[in-house]
Scaffold this motif. Structure first.
Motif, mmCIF file in Angstrom:
data_model
loop_
_atom_site.group_PDB
_atom_site.id
_atom_site.type_symbol
_atom_site.label_atom_id
_atom_site.label_comp_id
_atom_site.label_asym_id
_atom_site.label_seq_id
_atom_site.Cartn_x
_atom_site.Cartn_y
_atom_site.Cartn_z
ATOM 1 N N ALA A 111 0.827 -1.204 0.000
ATOM 2 C CA ALA A 111 0.000 0.000 0.000
ATOM 3 C C ALA A 111 0.867 1.261 0.000
ATOM 4 N N MET A 112 1.972 1.215 0.740
ATOM 5 C CA MET A 112 2.870 2.368 0.767
ATOM 6 C C MET A 112 3.478 2.600 -0.618
ATOM 7 N N ILE A 113 3.903 1.532 -1.270
ATOM 8 C CA ILE A 113 4.455 1.648 -2.626
ATOM 9 C C ILE A 113 3.413 2.241 -3.568
ATOM 10 N N ASP A 114 2.176 1.748 -3.478
ATOM 11 C CA ASP A 114 1.102 2.258 -4.331
ATOM 12 C C ASP A 114 0.863 3.751 -4.085
ATOM 13 N N ARG A 115 0.885 4.146 -2.822
ATOM 14 C CA ARG A 115 0.643 5.552 -2.500
ATOM 15 C C ARG A 115 1.741 6.444 -3.086
ATOM 16 N N VAL A 116 2.985 5.988 -3.001
ATOM 17 C CA VAL A 116 4.096 6.773 -3.537
ATOM 18 C C VAL A 116 3.994 6.864 -5.061
ATOM 19 N N GLY A 124 3.305 9.949 -9.867
ATOM 20 C CA GLY A 124 2.759 9.940 -11.221
ATOM 21 C C GLY A 124 3.857 9.928 -12.270
ATOM 22 N N GLU A 125 3.795 10.869 -13.216
ATOM 23 C CA GLU A 125 4.793 10.959 -14.287
ATOM 24 C C GLU A 125 5.903 11.966 -13.969
ATOM 25 N N ARG A 172 8.753 0.710 -10.790
ATOM 26 C CA ARG A 172 7.497 1.342 -11.161
ATOM 27 C C ARG A 172 7.628 2.835 -11.465
ATOM 28 N N LEU A 173 8.740 3.423 -11.061
ATOM 29 C CA LEU A 173 8.963 4.852 -11.306
ATOM 30 C C LEU A 173 10.334 5.046 -11.970
ATOM 31 N N PRO A 174 10.469 4.625 -13.227
ATOM 32 C CA PRO A 174 11.784 4.694 -13.891
ATOM 33 C C PRO A 174 12.305 6.113 -14.079
ATOM 34 N N GLN A 175 11.434 7.121 -13.982
ATOM 35 C CA GLN A 175 11.872 8.504 -14.190
ATOM 36 C C GLN A 175 12.469 9.129 -12.935
ATOM 37 N N VAL A 176 12.463 8.405 -11.814
ATOM 38 C CA VAL A 176 12.986 8.965 -10.564
ATOM 39 C C VAL A 176 14.459 9.335 -10.729
ATOM 40 N N GLU A 177 14.814 10.534 -10.253
ATOM 41 C CA GLU A 177 16.177 11.039 -10.420
ATOM 42 C C GLU A 177 17.168 10.362 -9.490
ATOM 43 N N VAL A 204 9.226 5.870 3.596
ATOM 44 C CA VAL A 204 9.594 6.407 2.282
ATOM 45 C C VAL A 204 9.339 7.908 2.295
ATOM 46 N N VAL A 205 10.364 8.660 1.915
ATOM 47 C CA VAL A 205 10.260 10.111 1.794
ATOM 48 C C VAL A 205 10.406 10.482 0.331
ATOM 49 N N VAL A 206 9.515 11.322 -0.156
ATOM 50 C CA VAL A 206 9.492 11.715 -1.559
ATOM 51 C C VAL A 206 9.606 13.227 -1.681
ATOM 52 N N GLN A 207 10.487 13.658 -2.575
ATOM 53 C CA GLN A 207 10.586 15.069 -2.933
ATOM 54 C C GLN A 207 10.308 15.180 -4.424
ATOM 55 N N THR A 208 9.137 15.691 -4.779
ATOM 56 C CA THR A 208 8.808 15.831 -6.195
ATOM 57 C C THR A 208 9.519 17.050 -6.774
ATOM 58 N N ALA A 209 9.797 16.988 -8.075
ATOM 59 C CA ALA A 209 10.494 18.087 -8.746
ATOM 60 C C ALA A 209 9.562 19.274 -8.914
ATOM 61 N N GLU A 210 10.166 20.454 -9.078
ATOM 62 C CA GLU A 210 9.359 21.665 -9.294
ATOM 63 C C GLU A 210 8.681 21.598 -10.651
#
Length: 278
Positions: A208-213, A218-219, A245-250, A272-278
């Motif tokens: 569920a945590m993976i799905d939420r992230v 998203g893209e 599942r997120l190949p675009q992650v930097e 899991v901590v996520v920082q999305t790009a601007e």
């Protein structure tokens, strides 16, 4: 000279990273009986989370003021931006505000409203702006922008540590009857630890945590940190699933949660901590 960024040891930034970006760290404290261990300076037992007598304390105003003073001097007067652990989880932020008063507008204090690399990501965003020559207003703005793009989730194996520490926040209402749950928790917009989903098994909670992230990112491009308490294999599995599942992650890193946070969440926890790009 340039603006100097200060953070605390909850950030999980590596010494080399701090050196590269000229980030100063103030230690948080682990207390066992009459012994005061400074996180990142003194040797703290890896299994400190299993010691019932262990507690934590935030950075003291005196330590913070001294660090701010040195950082301000090293900035050549350009200023200091301080990024600290969520005010809802630690006294460090309020101590930082108190310590910064003597420096006026030269020291800006930012509530990360996060923990672990959630703090680190905000500090890095500020440090990158400082390295590019931004003034103190712009460095502070970069930090505050990063706060808005931070998200954090955690699955704990047992609720005992959170129950003892009082860090469970608004989820406390179901603690009394939900000890068999393996809940998915998150940090809300105010940096409080709250219930995201009720789940019965660890495997389903991690899924569920993976799905939420994945849903959250998203893209978009993003940076991700997977943290754990004595559960490197589990963290590696979560990291591998997110990478797939997120190949675009930097960037995606896996590291321990650190002694201060581990005391509050207990053995086996994965966050899991996520920082999305601007």
């Amino acid at each position: 000279m340039s603006v100097v960024v200060v953070t605390d040891s909850s950030s999980r930034l590596a010494p080399d990273e701090c050196k590269q970006w000229n980030i100063r760290q103030v230690p948080l404290h682990v207390l066992v009986d009459l012994i005061d261990l400074r996180d990142g300076i003194d040797e703290v037992p890896y299994d400190i989370h299993a010691v019932p007598r262990a507690t934590t304390a935030g950075a003291s105003p005196a330590d913070l003021a001294e660090t701010y003073q040195h950082a301000l001097r090293d900035s050549g007067g350009d200023g200091v931006v301080a990024v600290h652990l969520s005010a809802a989880l630690s006294s460090s932020y309020s101590s930082a505000v108190q310590a910064a008063r003597e420096f006026g507008s030269a020291v800006r204090v930012v509530n990360s409203r996060s923990a672990a690399m959630g703090v680190g990501f905000v500090a890095l965003a500020a440090a990158h702006a400082a390295a590019a020559g931004a003034d103190v207003d712009s460095v502070e703005a970069a930090a505050r922008s990063a706060v808005e793009r931070n998200h954090a989730f955690i699955v704990v194996h047992r609720l005992d540590n959170l129950r003892r520490s009082g860090r469970i926040g608004t989820a406390a209402s179901w603690l009394g009857t939900a000890l068999s749950l393996k809940p998915l928790l998150r940090l809300d917009v105010d940096g409080r630890l709250v219930l995201d989903q009720r789940i019965r098994t660890i495997g389903k909670a991690h899924a569920a945590m993976i799905d939420r992230v994945v849903e959250l990112v998203g893209e978009r491009r993003a940076s991700i940190a997977v943290h754990h308490v004595d559960n490197h294999d589990g963290a590696d599995q979560v990291g591998a699933a997110l990478t797939d599942r997120l190949p675009q992650v930097e960037s995606l890193s896996v590291c321990d949660m650190g002694p201060v946070l581990s005391i509050h969440v207990g053995a086996g926890a994965i966050g899991v901590v996520v920082q999305t790009a601007e």
